[in-house]
Scaffold this motif. Structure first.
Motif, PDB file in Angstrom:
ATOM      1  N   GLY A 192     -51.097   1.430 -33.529  1.00 61.69           N
ATOM      2  CA  GLY A 192     -49.746   1.819 -33.921  1.00 61.69           C
ATOM      3  C   GLY A 192     -49.375   3.237 -33.561  1.00 61.69           C
ATOM      4  N   ALA A 193     -50.345   4.026 -33.064  1.00 60.59           N
ATOM      5  CA  ALA A 193     -50.047   5.409 -32.701  1.00 60.59           C
ATOM      6  C   ALA A 193     -49.162   5.450 -31.468  1.00 60.59           C
ATOM      7  CB  ALA A 193     -51.334   6.185 -32.454  1.00 60.59           C
ATOM      8  N   GLN A 194     -48.169   6.310 -31.459  1.00 60.21           N
ATOM      9  CA  GLN A 194     -47.253   6.432 -30.333  1.00 60.21           C
ATOM     10  C   GLN A 194     -47.807   7.441 -29.332  1.00 60.21           C
ATOM     11  OE1 GLN A 194     -44.617   4.643 -29.910  1.00 60.21           O
ATOM     12  NE2 GLN A 194     -43.295   5.651 -28.443  1.00 60.21           N
ATOM     13  N   PRO A 195     -48.131   7.013 -28.118  1.00 57.22           N
ATOM     14  CA  PRO A 195     -48.611   7.963 -27.105  1.00 57.22           C
ATOM     15  C   PRO A 195     -47.583   9.066 -26.867  1.00 57.22           C
ATOM     16  CG  PRO A 195     -48.961   5.704 -26.405  1.00 57.22           C
ATOM     17  CD  PRO A 195     -48.079   5.642 -27.614  1.00 57.22           C
ATOM     18  N   LYS A 196     -48.061  10.228 -26.540  1.00 60.11           N
ATOM     19  CA  LYS A 196     -47.184  11.376 -26.328  1.00 60.11           C
ATOM     20  C   LYS A 196     -46.839  11.477 -24.841  1.00 60.11           C
ATOM     21  CE  LYS A 196     -49.089  13.882 -30.265  1.00 60.11           C
ATOM     22  NZ  LYS A 196     -47.933  13.560 -31.131  1.00 60.11           N
ATOM     23  N   ILE A 252     -46.530  12.146   0.133  1.00 59.65           N
ATOM     24  CA  ILE A 252     -46.985  11.043  -0.699  1.00 59.65           C
ATOM     25  C   ILE A 252     -46.086  10.918  -1.928  1.00 59.65           C
ATOM     26  CG2 ILE A 252     -48.890  10.178  -2.152  1.00 59.65           C
ATOM     27  CD1 ILE A 252     -49.514   9.980   0.773  1.00 59.65           C
ATOM     28  N   VAL A 253     -45.927   9.685  -2.399  1.00 58.21           N
ATOM     29  CA  VAL A 253     -45.248   9.418  -3.666  1.00 58.21           C
ATOM     30  C   VAL A 253     -46.218   8.662  -4.568  1.00 58.21           C
ATOM     31  CG1 VAL A 253     -43.398   8.097  -4.788  1.00 58.21           C
ATOM     32  CG2 VAL A 253     -42.906   9.445  -2.739  1.00 58.21           C
ATOM     33  N   TRP A 254     -46.249   9.065  -5.852  1.00 57.28           N
ATOM     34  CA  TRP A 254     -47.079   8.382  -6.849  1.00 57.28           C
ATOM     35  C   TRP A 254     -46.192   7.829  -7.954  1.00 57.28           C
ATOM     36  CZ3 TRP A 254     -48.465  13.296  -5.042  1.00 57.28           C
ATOM     37  CH2 TRP A 254     -49.682  13.377  -4.338  1.00 57.28           C
ATOM     38  N   TYR A 255     -46.497   6.633  -8.374  1.00 59.31           N
ATOM     39  CA  TYR A 255     -45.891   6.075  -9.577  1.00 59.31           C
ATOM     40  C   TYR A 255     -47.005   5.922 -10.607  1.00 59.31           C
ATOM     41  CZ  TYR A 255     -42.148   4.772  -6.329  1.00 59.31           C
ATOM     42  OH  TYR A 255     -41.155   4.798  -5.371  1.00 59.31           O
ATOM     43  N   TYR A 256     -46.874   6.633 -11.723  1.00 59.39           N
ATOM     44  CA  TYR A 256     -47.859   6.563 -12.804  1.00 59.39           C
ATOM     45  C   TYR A 256     -47.256   5.812 -13.990  1.00 59.39           C
ATOM     46  CZ  TYR A 256     -51.404   9.883 -11.083  1.00 59.39           C
ATOM     47  OH  TYR A 256     -52.419  10.499 -10.378  1.00 59.39           O
ATOM     48  N   TYR A 257     -48.065   4.949 -14.583  1.00 59.02           N
ATOM     49  CA  TYR A 257     -47.644   4.231 -15.795  1.00 59.02           C
ATOM     50  C   TYR A 257     -48.680   4.443 -16.889  1.00 59.02           C
ATOM     51  CZ  TYR A 257     -44.211   1.473 -13.135  1.00 59.02           C
ATOM     52  OH  TYR A 257     -43.151   1.069 -12.354  1.00 59.02           O
ATOM     53  N   LEU A 258     -48.185   4.631 -18.097  1.00 56.69           N
ATOM     54  CA  LEU A 258     -49.022   4.590 -19.286  1.00 56.69           C
ATOM     55  C   LEU A 258     -48.568   3.386 -20.094  1.00 56.69           C
ATOM     56  CD1 LEU A 258     -51.132   5.716 -21.225  1.00 56.69           C
ATOM     57  CD2 LEU A 258     -49.336   7.186 -22.203  1.00 56.69           C
ATOM     58  N   VAL A 259     -49.478   2.435 -20.301  1.00 52.44           N
ATOM     59  CA  VAL A 259     -49.161   1.194 -20.997  1.00 52.44           C
ATOM     60  C   VAL A 259     -50.091   1.061 -22.193  1.00 52.44           C
ATOM     61  CG1 VAL A 259     -48.959  -1.321 -20.793  1.00 52.44           C
ATOM     62  CG2 VAL A 259     -48.492   0.138 -18.798  1.00 52.44           C
ATOM     63  N   SER A 260     -49.534   0.845 -23.389  1.00 43.76           N
ATOM     64  CA  SER A 260     -50.363   0.667 -24.573  1.00 43.76           C
ATOM     65  C   SER A 260     -49.791  -0.442 -25.436  1.00 43.76           C
ATOM     66  CB  SER A 260     -50.446   1.968 -25.378  1.00 43.76           C
ATOM     67  OG  SER A 260     -49.183   2.285 -25.935  1.00 43.76           O
ATOM     68  N   ASP A 261     -50.669  -1.062 -26.248  1.00 42.45           N
ATOM     69  CA  ASP A 261     -50.217  -2.132 -27.137  1.00 42.45           C
ATOM     70  C   ASP A 261     -50.395  -1.714 -28.585  1.00 42.45           C
ATOM     71  OD1 ASP A 261     -52.943  -2.315 -27.555  1.00 42.45           O
ATOM     72  OD2 ASP A 261     -53.017  -4.495 -27.368  1.00 42.45           O
TER      73      ASP A 261
END
Length: 456
Positions: free
Chosen positions: A358-362, A409-418
């Motif tokens: 349940g913690a919200q990533p920053k 270069i181009v980077w796409y970063y994702y942070l995914v959490s449940d």
């Protein structure tokens, strides 16, 4: 000519007499004949296709500093199906089939430490639509209207020399041939036999060896050179096929391949010998089964998607067929997108640390960590913000520009959490020149990610 009679217990004289009688009953024809197979919409065939191979994979070229130990493997594939014709082309050749797979499996083995492995096709995706895309010069495509296949399942059902192309082994429609006559095997068939994406050359020819009232026997021989996923390869081809003149179809095909392929950007090199066998016969009335699916003129994109499940059992996602698995373990999965034999995008899916449920990533901390990781390669932030996520989940995307050496270069970063605190960081790396062509495929892939009730 192969005899179908059981000969055990007969004397040599009886064998000779029996042989003479057999040839007398099936007199050879000396004049030219037409070998034509014409299928109609609704025709059904029973098909058995097998492939047996042995050889070795070569993960890379050996050098004095980096020796490479080849991996010895054996492969045995078997597919049993009922193929119903959904469409034919102007020459009466099947352009689209509905394939009901009764059994499909591949067994992979080798000496220690190789562990035997068996891959099967799940029953829930056993109904396929097989399309000779783009006409005779196109590639064979197996589509799954019941849901995405895995890459292993796709490789299984995309066995070389797909039966949909077997009738194209015959001479051009209407052409008559006599024993000794030759004709070229079309490039589309050579591409299917070899499995190559691109053909450099194709010298495979068919030669009519004999013909009688019942059948015609045809020999195959030649060589194919080309590339698959950027790995250059060449193979010699020998084999034969039988045309059943009474049934009006190619009933049996046997192809032996001897191949050497160099390592490519995705797959290892290989040296393999393989034998392919395809048996085709009329399906019994009780094989009719269910009605075929309604297929639009253009195969829907959803039918071509593949399903990937992470090795740690955390999540699944879907992607198109240009993505190929390069490496995987519980910590990181690497997928590479290959177009025209070249890697244009790499996706790294990294298992992040589990946080408090349940913690919200920053988001701000995530941005700072990414810029720190890129270091001097970072130039500017293109975009940043949360993206749509299922209820209880958090998904955040960064788009950044920079340089790898002299290459923009181009980077796409994702942070995914449940909601359980599980996290995945996805990193898409591509040349700046590929951004427009790549489009939003990163968003579609991550948008399809679904967490599984696996271990936390």
């Amino acid at each position: 000519m192969r005899s179908r009679h059981r000969l055990g217990g007969l004397s040599v004289a009886a064998l000779m007499l029996g042989t003479a009688w057999s040839f007398g009953a099936r007199a050879a024809e000396e004049g030219p004949v037409a070998l034509v197979e014409r299928l109609e919409v609704g025709d059904r065939l029973r098909v058995l296709a097998t492939l047996d191979a042995e050889g070795r994979y070569r993960p890379g070229e050996a050098t004095e500093d980096t020796p490479v130990t080849p991996i010895e493997l054996t492969v045995s594939t078997r597919i049993e199906s009922r193929d119903q014709v959904l469409a034919v082309d102007a020459e009466g050749l099947p352009a689209r089939l509905w394939r009901q797979v009764g059994r499909a499996s591949v067994e992979i083995g080798g000496p220690e430490p190789i562990r035997p492995q068996t891959i099967t096709l799940r029953p829930e995706v056993s109904s396929l639509v097989v399309d000779r895309a783009g006409g005779p010069g196109g590639r064979v495509v197996a589509a799954s209207p019941q849901g995405p296949l895995t890459r292993a399942e796709l490789d299984l059902v995309h066995m070389p020399a797909d039966p949909i192309g077997v009738p194209a082994l015959l001479p051009e429609a209407g052409a008559e041939v006599a024993p000794g006559d030759r004709w070229p095997v079309p490039d589309a068939v050579a591409r299917s036999i070899s499995g190559y994406d691109v053909l450099a050359s194709n010298t495979v020819e068919a030669t009519l060896r004999s013909v009688d009232d019942e059948s015609a026997e045809v020999e195959l021989a030649g060589a194919i050179a080309g590339a698959v996923l950027g790995g250059q390869g060449e193979m010699t081809i020998t084999g034969s096929f039988r045309f059943d003149r009474r049934a009006g179809r190619v009933s049996l095909v046997t192809i032996e391949r001897d191949e050497r392929r160099e390592p490519g950007p995705v797959e290892a090199g290989l040296e393999f010998r393989s034998t392919i066998s395809i048996e085709r016969g009329e399906a019994a009335d009780e094989d009719a089964g269910a009605s075929p699916p309604t297929v639009p003129e253009a195969i829907p994109d959803d039918w071509l998607l593949l399903r990937y499940a992470s090795p740690d059992g955390r999540y699944t996602l879907q992607h198109d067929r240009a993505w190929h698995l390069f490496s995987e373990d519980d910590q990181q999965v690497v997928l590479r997108r290959v177009e025209a034999g070249t890697v244009v995008v790499q996706a790294n899916l990294v298992a992040g640390p589990t946080v408090e449920p349940g913690a919200q990533p920053k988001a701000e901390r995530f941005r700072d960590d990414v810029k720190k990781a890129l270091g001097d390669r970072f130039d500017r932030m293109i975009d940043a913000g949360a993206v749509t996520a299922p209820e209880g989940e958090f998904r955040y995307r960064l788009a950044l520009a920079g340089r790898q050496g002299e290459e923009p270069i181009v980077w796409y970063y994702y942070l995914v959490s449940d909601a359980k605190g599980r996290q995945v960081v996805a990193i898409f790396t591509l040349r700046a020149s590929q951004v427009d062509r790549f489009g939003r495929r990163d968003q579609r892939m991550i948008g399809s990610l679904r967490w599984l009730p696996g271990r936390p």
